[in-house]
Scaffold this active site. Sequence first.
Site: not given
Length: 550
Positions: A68, A286, A378, A506
């Site tokens: 991405s 992407d 988002e 994360g």
Amino acid sequence: MSDLPVHAIRTLSDQHPKPSHIHFQYGTAGFRTKGDTLDSVMFRVGILAGLRSKKWDGKTIGVMVTASHNPEPDNGVKLVDPRGEMLETSWEAHATALANAQSTDEFIAALDTFTTTMKIDLSKPAKVVYARDTRPSGPALVAALEDGIKAIGAEERDAGVTTTPVLHYLVRAINTKGTKEEYGDDSEEGYLRKLSTAFNKLVAGKPSIPPLVVDCANGVGAKLAKELAEYLGDTLQLIPVNTSTTTPGALNNACGADFVKTQQTLPPSLTSVLKPGQRACSLDGDADRLMYYYLDDRGQFHMLDGDKIAALSAAFIGELTKSAGLDSQIKVGIVQTAYANGGSTKYLSERLPVKCVPTGVKHLHHAAEKFDVGVYFEANGHGTVIFSPQSLEIISAYQPSTPAQSTALNHLINLTEVINQTVGDALSDMLMVEAVLAHKSYSGEEWDSLYVDLPNRLVKVVVADRNIFKTEDAERRLVSPPGIQAKIDELVRRYEGGRAFVRPSGTEDVVRVYAEATVRTQADELAYRVAGLVYDETGGHPAHRPLEFL
């Protein structure tokens, strides 16, 4: 029930040994790390995709090879479930466990246990469709993936070099072919035709649309943007820039959606291209994220991010359902994360139900599915609109009673076709935005003025152990370590329009601090004070003071 083809798996697995020093983790974005370490992961993902297909009675599973918006040396892989959605969350742990088996013997033993526990009927057929972006590491990784698909005896289909959203589209189109839920022709041309036909109908009769500059991040979106431009013809002239897909190191470098969002500035390559008043947008590597922006009369840069896209599209869809006379049957809702700007939340909650969920596309997608029409974006520009099966049935069966209702209904139907409902899709979202701007006769400036963004700042604090940080209330409040949240609340109270939250990353040992206030200097100050507080209270990493901009 037949057994695992152990011989084929063993022979091919030995050609793709796992590096002993690396632990792989399947997250929301799949596996993602340096491309040159992923050979064993790709092989095992090929087998896992075949098993997932068998679990689904032979439905086609998708595999996308991409990283991405990451820099070019990175690569990654993610699986796509039969309706074009992300892999079911419970399988993420299985993917992680299989990827980390240290040897071929361990891997085969883990596969055996897995297929038994999951009650996978190995005699079922399996089908896998896969694609990749333009990264140089892609072809070798696809070769390893193909070995895995071959080892489990699945039927394969290579969709070549294309965008992530096209692969998601293909999976849904293949699996709904010949049913009443048929999603479109299962080819890249089918995708382009579906989007462009619906868009052309949506803007028919509207004043001509000024040309749009499209920053393709030197990624696979460049190929699709050029093809889409041909399908759109004169309806919307696209001006693709940053289209160097074979220049080493160019991918996502000082361009693309992530650059625009994090740097809050124009890609340097556009300074001589973009004229004041002209709209432009950036895709990521992407083409699943989208950022809009424009220069005002003074040449000042203005960013129109995911929040602005959500506000524009959700309000328009809400108006259309009302104009069509469907507002009592179809409820439009919007899903945001704590990162959504307070200005957008206020604007939207005065018009539609707004739900806040933890960060991560899977949380947004699942929450959006609970509305008849769920809009989620988002702030980073990743998002889409999901029409529930019931709402689609209501729309297709509805008999309008006035010409105005009939017009609004047709617009709604065309919107369901222009929007890629399987996943965030930069090109599809771009067409949705352009359609709304054409209907509203908005310039970038008029769109921007729907609401004013509160000044905000994102800072990261490098910590020794991110796992000690635990949150609640959709990540807006810190419950552990104890006592810190009360001190954050105390700081926030000192700033007008103040809001701040802390959440662990994360992917790396940092915590992210987000702060807002009505004045830019105060938003910055609040962010740094909260970052300093976290650093001091938790013994932040001694090598890093918490003043690193994200």
